[in-house]
Motif scaffolding. Structure first.
Motif, PDB file in Angstrom:
ATOM      1  N   ALA A  56       0.810  -1.219   0.000  1.00 57.32           N
ATOM      2  CA  ALA A  56       0.000   0.000   0.000  1.00 57.32           C
ATOM      3  C   ALA A  56       0.838   1.261   0.000  1.00 57.32           C
ATOM      4  N   GLY A  57       2.145   1.127  -0.191  1.00 57.02           N
ATOM      5  CA  GLY A  57       3.035   2.274  -0.085  1.00 57.02           C
ATOM      6  C   GLY A  57       2.645   3.467  -0.931  1.00 57.02           C
ATOM      7  N   PRO A  58       2.374   3.308  -2.232  1.00 56.23           N
ATOM      8  CA  PRO A  58       2.023   4.481  -3.048  1.00 56.23           C
ATOM      9  C   PRO A  58       0.727   5.162  -2.637  1.00 56.23           C
ATOM     10  N   PHE A  59      -0.138   4.458  -1.893  1.00 54.86           N
ATOM     11  CA  PHE A  59      -1.421   5.032  -1.493  1.00 54.86           C
ATOM     12  C   PHE A  59      -1.386   5.618  -0.085  1.00 54.86           C
ATOM     13  N   VAL A  60      -0.408   5.265   0.726  1.00 57.17           N
ATOM     14  CA  VAL A  60      -0.379   5.698   2.126  1.00 57.17           C
ATOM     15  C   VAL A  60      -0.099   7.189   2.191  1.00 57.17           C
ATOM     16  N   LYS A  61      -0.976   7.896   2.898  1.00 60.44           N
ATOM     17  CA  LYS A  61      -0.797   9.331   3.125  1.00 60.44           C
ATOM     18  C   LYS A  61      -0.525   9.647   4.586  1.00 60.44           C
ATOM     19  N   ASP A  62      -1.119   8.864   5.492  1.00 65.34           N
ATOM     20  CA  ASP A  62      -0.918   9.059   6.928  1.00 65.34           C
ATOM     21  C   ASP A  62      -0.248   7.806   7.477  1.00 65.34           C
ATOM     22  N   MET A  84      10.331  -0.072   3.417  1.00 66.69           N
ATOM     23  CA  MET A  84       9.240   0.851   3.726  1.00 66.69           C
ATOM     24  C   MET A  84       9.532   2.245   3.185  1.00 66.69           C
ATOM     25  N   ALA A  85      10.762   2.693   3.334  1.00 71.44           N
ATOM     26  CA  ALA A  85      11.113   4.038   2.871  1.00 71.44           C
ATOM     27  C   ALA A  85      10.970   4.166   1.365  1.00 71.44           C
ATOM     28  N   LYS A  86      11.289   3.127   0.617  1.00 70.20           N
ATOM     29  CA  LYS A  86      11.180   3.179  -0.836  1.00 70.20           C
ATOM     30  C   LYS A  86       9.729   3.075  -1.302  1.00 70.20           C
ATOM     31  N   ALA A  87       8.901   2.390  -0.520  1.00 71.84           N
ATOM     32  CA  ALA A  87       7.506   2.195  -0.935  1.00 71.84           C
ATOM     33  C   ALA A  87       6.662   3.448  -0.714  1.00 71.84           C
ATOM     34  N   CYS A  88       6.907   4.186   0.360  1.00 72.33           N
ATOM     35  CA  CYS A  88       6.085   5.349   0.714  1.00 72.33           C
ATOM     36  C   CYS A  88       6.638   6.592   0.026  1.00 72.33           C
ATOM     37  N   GLN A  89       5.878   7.126  -0.914  1.00 71.37           N
ATOM     38  CA  GLN A  89       6.318   8.293  -1.671  1.00 71.37           C
ATOM     39  C   GLN A  89       5.271   9.392  -1.740  1.00 71.37           C
ATOM     40  N   ASN A  90       4.139   9.224  -1.063  1.00 66.28           N
ATOM     41  CA  ASN A  90       3.078  10.239  -1.094  1.00 66.28           C
ATOM     42  C   ASN A  90       2.610  10.596   0.315  1.00 66.28           C
ATOM     43  N   LEU A  91       3.510  10.574   1.262  1.00 63.36           N
ATOM     44  CA  LEU A  91       3.141  10.833   2.646  1.00 63.36           C
ATOM     45  C   LEU A  91       2.800  12.307   2.863  1.00 63.36           C
ATOM     46  N   ILE A  92       1.780  12.518   3.692  1.00 64.33           N
ATOM     47  CA  ILE A  92       1.417  13.869   4.142  1.00 64.33           C
ATOM     48  C   ILE A  92       1.647  14.003   5.641  1.00 64.33           C
ATOM     49  N   ASN A  93       1.298  12.953   6.393  1.00 63.16           N
ATOM     50  CA  ASN A  93       1.532  12.923   7.839  1.00 63.16           C
ATOM     51  C   ASN A  93       2.400  11.705   8.150  1.00 63.16           C
ATOM     52  N   ALA A  94       3.494  11.929   8.847  1.00 66.75           N
ATOM     53  CA  ALA A  94       4.415  10.837   9.185  1.00 66.75           C
ATOM     54  C   ALA A  94       4.828  10.970  10.643  1.00 66.75           C
ATOM     55  N   THR A  95       4.665   9.871  11.398  1.00 65.81           N
ATOM     56  CA  THR A  95       5.065   9.818  12.803  1.00 65.81           C
ATOM     57  C   THR A  95       5.999   8.627  12.975  1.00 65.81           C
ATOM     58  N   LEU A  96       7.255   8.921  13.309  1.00 64.95           N
ATOM     59  CA  LEU A  96       8.262   7.877  13.521  1.00 64.95           C
ATOM     60  C   LEU A  96       8.751   7.878  14.960  1.00 64.95           C
ATOM     61  N   GLU A  97       7.966   8.391  15.856  1.00 62.57           N
ATOM     62  CA  GLU A  97       8.355   8.447  17.266  1.00 62.57           C
ATOM     63  C   GLU A  97       8.509   7.035  17.838  1.00 62.57           C
TER      64      GLU A  97
END
Length: 713
Positions: free
Chosen positions: A230-236, A254-267
């Motif tokens: 779901a990486g290309p579709f994940v926004k939050d 994961m970093a290569k799959a997600c390319q359309n993020l708007i909100n990202a929490t890596l805490e």
């Protein structure tokens, strides 16, 4: 070639009568002109009618068993006959019945209407063999008229059994149906079939992936597979606390799959590699909310990448990132013009004036959290608010700079700040709603006076652990400030100089308070009584009472030596009283019942408008019927109290009973607890709890079932 006296009909020879006047049927007109006689014309019409009947007889709907003659037929014969003569009796005028087809047929075969016998049988014609049998009257079988169950063909039954709603549903509808499932439920549903597996991992269902709810239960491989699918579709994306992504290969995927993020929490992703983090940041130029709290991989170079790759950033949280300092914050502030929320708690280096100057130039920040930044100084804070060398207004002695857009400012535990730095906020933060100054130990009343006077929207104020604050700042500044009617949260814990003189005016003026923390102060029972009266007065002006009460104010008064059980009992008593009874106690007036006689007299003395119609005269005899009793209603709001731990069990039980609407049980509990406490005081605090106290009170509490051993102290 057929004989002259024979006519061919459907390939069968039929004898005909000669075209003489005797051969013409009675009642017919003269023969037509030409070579064709009128008898031949009628013969041709008869032939066409016979051919039509034969076609009808070939239909499968006519030759069925039990078919009876139409009810409109003028004939009535016994159903036992197989074939009867259909010839009609001669009319008085000597003409045959023209309504019978077979009468015309007998005339055409050489029989005269005057000599035909109605009861004589008609010889069967070879060309119409079987036609009379089809039209003959036959006996009706009673079983044939019995209603029977219609059985559908096997083909239709099979379709009904194999009908599948899901198969015929459009793909978009399937996605919408599955969108109501939580991520954990989607993973379980994917095991149903291959089709479900494909649909459940469709990217449209994973536009928002919050793994913080199930990160302890999902394996690392499954989490990686979900993000890769779901990486290309994940926004939050929320990976808070996900330790599974510590592996280098999984995090890289994961970093290569997600390319359309708007909100990202890596805490909480503590071992997230720096190179992987940089790859993720460079691939997502639409980031608007970024939370990197506590990540060891974050440094000043990371902040520079964010400034260059994420121009849409609005919220940036780098609190407790030990590998960076305020210079990285300056990169983000300068490179992200839309930044509104900056949280950099416990980040070093905020004493540098270039960082403060960057924050002043932006003037877009609505939330600034610098909690624990012990390097922040008065000069740096003044530069954030005033800038460097601002122009001073000689009339007001204030810097002539645009007001700040700050709505929330957190300076908790900034130990190097003093009143000179905090005072710079006065008259320059008109939109401020939340101010946290807890732990700024050198703060005095002079720093808060201009802030209270210029912040009409202030709703949350925290002033904990300020030993130099006095009652004057509360009674003479906060109670009369423009923000007093809007204040909802106030915390003055561990302010040891504050007491009743400061808090009583605040309780009277700040009628919108929802929570007050007064532990480790000098407040007494008077403040509790004033708080109870304030809540009652506020509830009286509210909307109609609900079915059950609700908590309207939370008071925290534990470790407060001047609070006694008498003040706690006052709060409990007010919580369990209906509004009507409490209003009588507050006003000190008894309710006067209104009788019918007084109502009649008042109505008589009141002038009647000229536009109204006169009412009939009523009797003025006093009525002895008392008015209906006033039923007590539930209180709208109550106080939730946190007090001495020895009394807290009783207070909690009392609150539970009030919240569920059992006011009688709550009053009984309060009365029995008060009797116990009074007996304990009379016994000098000892002996009663050890002897009669526990057993006697528990037996007399009418089913309360509350343990009171802790009330001895």
């Amino acid at each position: 070639m057929a004989d002259a006296g024979m006519t061919t009909t459907q390939g069968t020879a039929t004898p005909t009568s000669p075209a003489t006047p005797d051969g013409v049927m009675p009642g017919d007109g003269p023969a037509g002109n030409g070579n064709v006689s009128e008898a031949q014309i009628k013969k041709r019409g008869r032939d066409r009618l016979l051919r039509g009947l034969q076609r009808m007889s070939s239909s499968p709907s006519l030759p069925r068993a039990g078919r009876s003659r139409s009810a409109s037929s003028p004939y009535s014969f016994s159903g036992a006959l197989s074939c009867v003569s259909l010839g009609s009796a001669p009319s008085p005028l000597g003409q045959p019945n023209t309504g019978s087809y077979f009468s015309q047929a007998s005339a055409a075969e050489g029989s005269s209407a005057h000599t035909s016998i109605p009861t004589s049988p008609i010889p069967e014609s070879p060309s119409h063999d079987g036609l009379e049998t089809m039209l003959a009257i036959r006996p009706v079988d009673a079983a044939a008229l019995t209603p029977t169950t219609i059985t559908l063909p096997a083909r239709i039954k099979k379709k009904t059994k194999t009908f599948n709603l899901w198969v015929g549903m459009p793909h978009e509808v399937k996605i919408h149906v599955l969108s109501f499932l939580r991520p954990k439920e989607l993973v379980r549903a994917s095991r149903v079939s291959k089709e479900f597996h494909t649909i459940c991992f469709d990217g449209q269902l994973w536009t928002s992936l919050d793994a913080s709810e199930f990160y302890r239960e999902i394996p690392a491989d499954s989490l990686t597979k979900i993000i890769e699918s779901a990486g290309p579709f994940v926004k939050d994306l929320n990976l808070r606390g996900c330790l599974q992504v510590e592996h280098y290969q999984r995090a890289e995927a994961m970093a290569k799959a997600c390319q359309n993020l708007i909100n990202a929490t890596l805490e909480g992703c503590r071992n997230f590699k720096r190179s992987t983090l940089h790859t993720l940041l460079k691939a997502n130029d639409k980031l608007a909310h970024l939370n990197l709290t506590g990540l060891a991989a974050v440094n000043n170079a990371t902040c520079k990448i964010i400034a260059n790759s994420c121009p849409q950033l609005e919220v940036f949280n780098v609190s407790w990132c030990k590998q960076m300092d305020a210079r990285g914050v300056r990169f983000v502030v300068d490179g992200c013009p839309k930044l509104k929320d900056l949280r950099a708690g416990e980040v070093r280096g905020f004493n540098k004036l270039d960082v403060a100057e960057s924050i002043f130039r932006t003037n877009n920040l609505e939330r600034l959290v610098l909690a624990g930044c012990d390097t922040l100084t008065d000069v740096a804070l003044q530069t954030m608010v005033h800038g460097t060398d601002p122009e001073i207004d000689y009339l007001t002695d204030r810097p002539m700079v645009p007001p700040r857009k700050l709505r929330h400012l957190d300076l908790t535990r900034c130990s190097r700040l003093t009143s000179n730095g905090v005072r710079a906020l006065g008259h320059l933060v008109p939109d401020l709603e939340g101010l946290q100054l807890s732990g700024v130990t050198h703060l005095t009343d002079a720093a808060l006076e201009p802030i209270f006077a210029s912040t009409p929207r202030l709703t949350h104020l925290e002033l904990e652990e300020l030993p130099e604050l006095t009652n004057a700042v509360l009674s003479q500044r906060l109670a009369i400030a423009p923000c007093a009617p809007a204040l909802e949260h106030l915390s003055i814990s561990y302010c040891e100089l504050l007491g009743d003189a400061g808090m009583l005016p605040v309780m009277r003026a700040c009628t919108a308070l929802r929570s007050v923390y007064m532990d480790n102060t000098r407040v007494s029972d008077l403040v509790l009584a004033e708080a109870a009266a304030m809540v009652r007065g506020r509830a009286a002006n509210a909307s109609p009472a609900p079915r059950l009460p609700a908590v309207g104010l939370t008071l925290v008064v534990y470790d407060t030596p001047n609070i006694s059980w008498t003040g706690v009992r006052e709060v409990l008593s007010r919580n369990a009283e209906p509004p009507s009874l409490n209003a009588k106690k507050d006003k000190g007036k008894a309710a006067v019942p209104v009788t019918a006689s007084s109502t009649t007299t008042t109505a008589t003395l009141s002038p009647t408008p000229s536009t109204t119609t006169p009412t009939p005269t009523t009797s003025t005899t006093p009525s002895t019927t008392p008015p209906p009793p006033i039923h007590p209603t539930m209180p709208r709001e109550i106080i939730s109290l946190k007090c001495y731990h020895g009394w807290q069990m009783t207070v909690d039980e009392h609150t539970k009973r009030v919240l569920r609407g059992d006011l009688g049980a709550a009053r009984r509990l309060e009365r029995k607890w008060a009797d116990f406490m009074q007996a304990n005081e009379e016994a000098g605090g000892r002996g009663v709890g050890e002897g009669r106290g526990v057993d006697g009170v528990q037996k007399g509490m009418d089913g309360a079932g509350v343990y009171v051993m802790g009330f001895k102290g």
